[in-house]
Design a protein around this motif. Structure first.
Motif, PDB file in Angstrom:
ATOM      1  N   ARG A  99      -5.246  -1.522  -2.273  1.00 45.81           N
ATOM      2  CA  ARG A  99      -6.583  -2.096  -2.167  1.00 45.81           C
ATOM      3  C   ARG A  99      -7.675  -1.240  -2.791  1.00 45.81           C
ATOM      4  N   ASN A 100      -7.488   0.077  -2.812  1.00 49.82           N
ATOM      5  CA  ASN A 100      -8.587   0.971  -3.176  1.00 49.82           C
ATOM      6  C   ASN A 100      -8.281   1.816  -4.406  1.00 49.82           C
ATOM      7  N   ARG A 101      -7.456   1.273  -5.284  1.00 57.05           N
ATOM      8  CA  ARG A 101      -7.083   1.996  -6.501  1.00 57.05           C
ATOM      9  C   ARG A 101      -8.324   2.347  -7.335  1.00 57.05           C
ATOM     10  N   GLU A 102      -9.164   1.344  -7.620  1.00 55.15           N
ATOM     11  CA  GLU A 102     -10.326   1.563  -8.485  1.00 55.15           C
ATOM     12  C   GLU A 102     -11.305   2.540  -7.860  1.00 55.15           C
TER      13      GLU A 102
ATOM     14  N   THR B 238     -19.394  -0.572   0.151  1.00 54.21           N
ATOM     15  CA  THR B 238     -18.875  -1.868  -0.315  1.00 54.21           C
ATOM     16  C   THR B 238     -17.859  -1.743  -1.447  1.00 54.21           C
ATOM     17  N   ASP B 239     -17.696  -0.545  -2.015  1.00 51.53           N
ATOM     18  CA  ASP B 239     -16.677  -0.334  -3.050  1.00 51.53           C
ATOM     19  C   ASP B 239     -15.278  -0.221  -2.452  1.00 51.53           C
ATOM     20  N   TRP B 240     -15.199  -0.110  -1.131  1.00 52.48           N
ATOM     21  CA  TRP B 240     -13.927   0.129  -0.457  1.00 52.48           C
ATOM     22  C   TRP B 240     -13.489  -1.091   0.342  1.00 52.48           C
ATOM     23  N   ASP B 241     -12.185  -1.318   0.357  1.00 48.59           N
ATOM     24  CA  ASP B 241     -11.612  -2.362   1.205  1.00 48.59           C
ATOM     25  C   ASP B 241     -11.097  -1.666   2.463  1.00 48.59           C
ATOM     26  N   LEU B 242     -11.742  -1.924   3.576  1.00 50.51           N
ATOM     27  CA  LEU B 242     -11.413  -1.232   4.827  1.00 50.51           C
ATOM     28  C   LEU B 242     -10.644  -2.100   5.805  1.00 50.51           C
ATOM     29  N   SER B 243     -10.225  -3.294   5.385  1.00 49.71           N
ATOM     30  CA  SER B 243      -9.608  -4.237   6.319  1.00 49.71           C
ATOM     31  C   SER B 243      -8.127  -3.967   6.519  1.00 49.71           C
ATOM     32  N   GLY B 244      -7.728  -3.841   7.768  1.00 49.90           N
ATOM     33  CA  GLY B 244      -6.323  -3.879   8.151  1.00 49.90           C
ATOM     34  C   GLY B 244      -5.426  -2.800   7.613  1.00 49.90           C
TER      35      GLY B 244
ATOM     36  N   ARG C 277      -3.141   0.583   7.584  1.00 52.87           N
ATOM     37  CA  ARG C 277      -2.477   1.450   8.539  1.00 52.87           C
ATOM     38  C   ARG C 277      -3.270   2.756   8.634  1.00 52.87           C
ATOM     39  N   PRO C 278      -3.163   3.488   9.750  1.00 60.16           N
ATOM     40  CA  PRO C 278      -3.934   4.729   9.879  1.00 60.16           C
ATOM     41  C   PRO C 278      -3.737   5.691   8.718  1.00 60.16           C
ATOM     42  N   GLY C 279      -2.490   5.832   8.239  1.00 53.24           N
ATOM     43  CA  GLY C 279      -2.219   6.755   7.141  1.00 53.24           C
ATOM     44  C   GLY C 279      -2.760   6.295   5.808  1.00 53.24           C
ATOM     45  N   ASN C 280      -3.147   5.022   5.704  1.00 50.93           N
ATOM     46  CA  ASN C 280      -3.677   4.483   4.460  1.00 50.93           C
ATOM     47  C   ASN C 280      -5.195   4.381   4.463  1.00 50.93           C
ATOM     48  N   LYS C 281      -5.838   4.788   5.536  1.00 53.94           N
ATOM     49  CA  LYS C 281      -7.286   4.732   5.605  1.00 53.94           C
ATOM     50  C   LYS C 281      -7.871   5.583   4.474  1.00 53.94           C
ATOM     51  N   PRO C 282      -8.959   5.131   3.843  1.00 54.60           N
ATOM     52  CA  PRO C 282      -9.536   5.895   2.732  1.00 54.60           C
ATOM     53  C   PRO C 282      -9.824   7.353   3.066  1.00 54.60           C
ATOM     54  N   GLU C 283     -10.296   7.629   4.295  1.00 62.16           N
ATOM     55  CA  GLU C 283     -10.582   9.019   4.666  1.00 62.16           C
ATOM     56  C   GLU C 283      -9.341   9.899   4.546  1.00 62.16           C
ATOM     57  N   GLN C 284      -8.177   9.348   4.945  1.00 61.32           N
ATOM     58  CA  GLN C 284      -6.930  10.111   4.857  1.00 61.32           C
ATOM     59  C   GLN C 284      -6.530  10.332   3.407  1.00 61.32           C
TER      60      GLN C 284
END
Length: 385
Positions: free
Chosen positions: A191-194, A239-245, A247-254
């Motif tokens: 989801r957050n490649r770009e 808004t540049d990030w997709d934060l929906s659904g 997994r914890p390990g895939n959260k952008p902060e991680q």
């Protein structure tokens, strides 16, 4: 029945865009079936549904042949599915499902929309054209074709990395920049490649010696805009990030913390370190990162092809050979989406189903039915579609 065939029909809009209803009676049009997700989480990311009153609803979409499979697969307790807006199936269950958040997604049975031919196709095993002849094909032919696929896969990955090469920099700096941006792309899947690549591009080529991973992580988080702030003009927005659904390990902060660690460790690699080869440098760069599929994927599709390109640039044949040998011996269990058709066709040997070349074989030969260009297909007397 094969669920992934149902997914492919949805992806191709084979049921049509219009004329669908939720089980609670709401008519809707499929504006976008979503992006197919081969990894963890819902089958399709960020689909779009248009309802009769004009409302547009965006979110994830999950498909099953039987509605009760939602519960059987553990989705009701998995936060990765909290972004699901629509559960699609053929056969409804007596009791509606719920997300881990407690919300009940919309439900839709496509049984009224499915044609007899599509239903018959779902009841059949997905097999390859060579199924009837596979028992007569010599194992060495299969092995040779998968080895060819493995080599082609490596070359494709190396060619894909070249897009990140900056010819204005020194070889070492250009290589590190290439590896960092390609790694950010993998860390951002799907989801957050770009957004991850844009964030990686803000990292300077030179960093002060005293820079710590904690400091760089905080600096990147400030530039990410995830918490509403915009530290610099080139900062991202929430808004540049997709934060929906996720997994914890895939959260952008991680993932941003992992990007910071990679950036700092790459920065500290000197030419003498790089000349020691991919295995030695991997121990220096990847230590401490989560030992999951994503890190494994980084080593496979970024690290090894990158060292092959480095060897090419430095005219160091030893580096190229190390990268190739590690690729050829790399142990990777392909996802079921790549192996199911081979298993159904009779490729039952474990060595075949766990061969790295099977991923590229499926994408480049089997899916497009290029049987006449495949040694297995040629042995089976098949021609390309």
């Amino acid at each position: 029945m094969k669920e992934y065939r149902f997914q492919q029909l949805w992806k191709a809009l084979a049921f049509g865009r219009q004329g669908h209803h939720t089980l609670c009676g709401q008519a809707f049009r499929i504006e976008d079936p979503g992006t197919y997700n081969a990894g963890d989480g819902p089958d399709f990311r960020m689909g779009a549904l248009r309802f009769a009153d004009g409302t547009l609803l965006r979110g994830d979409i999950e498909l099953h042949l039987h509605e009760q499979q939602w519960q059987a697969h553990g989705h009701s307790t998995d936060p990765a599915y909290n972004g699901v807006i629509l559960h699609v199936f053929l056969h409804p269950a007596a009791k509606p499902v719920r997300l881990q958040s407690g919300v009940q997604p919309l439900r839709c049975s496509l049984l009224p929309a499915i044609t007899p031919g599509q239903f018959a196709g779902l009841q059949q095993d997905e097999v390859l054209p060579c199924e009837t002849a596979i028992r007569y094909i010599r194992p060495e032919v299969v092995h040779a074709q998968l080895e060819k696929a493995r080599q082609d896969y490596f070359e494709n990955r190396a060619n894909a990395l070249i897009q990140w090469w900056d010819p204005a920099l020194t070889i070492e700096a250009a290589w590190k920049k290439m590896v960092l941006r390609a790694s950010a792309s993998v860390l951002g899947l799907s989801r957050n490649r770009e957004a991850m690549v844009k964030l990686a591009e803000t990292i300077p080529c030179t960093l002060p010696p005293e820079t710590s991973e904690a400091y760089l992580t905080a600096w990147l988080l400030a530039r990410s805009g995830l918490h509403g702030q915009q530290a610099e003009p080139d900062s991202l927005k929430r808004t540049d990030w997709d934060l929906s659904g996720s997994r914890p390990g895939n959260k952008p902060e991680q993932r941003i913390a992992q990007l910071a660690a990679l950036a700092l460790r790459l920065h500290r690699l000197g030419r003498a370190d790089m000349l020691k080869g991919p295995a030695v440098c991997a121990a220096m760069v990847f230590r401490g990162l989560p030992a999951g599929r994503r890190t494994h994927l980084l080593e496979l599709i970024v690290w090894l092809p990158a060292f092959y390109l480095l060897g090419t640039q430095l005219m160091a044949e030893g580096l190229k050979q190390q990268a190739l040998e590690l690729w050829r011996s790399h142990q990777y269990q392909p996802e079921a989406m790549f192996t199911e058709a081979f298993r159904a066709a009779g490729f039952a040997q474990k060595a075949t189903l766990s061969h790295l070349g099977i991923v590229h074989q499926q994408r480049e030969w089997c899916a497009p039915k290029r049987c006449g260009n495949c040694a297995i297909g040629q042995s089976a007397g098949l021609s390309s579609a």
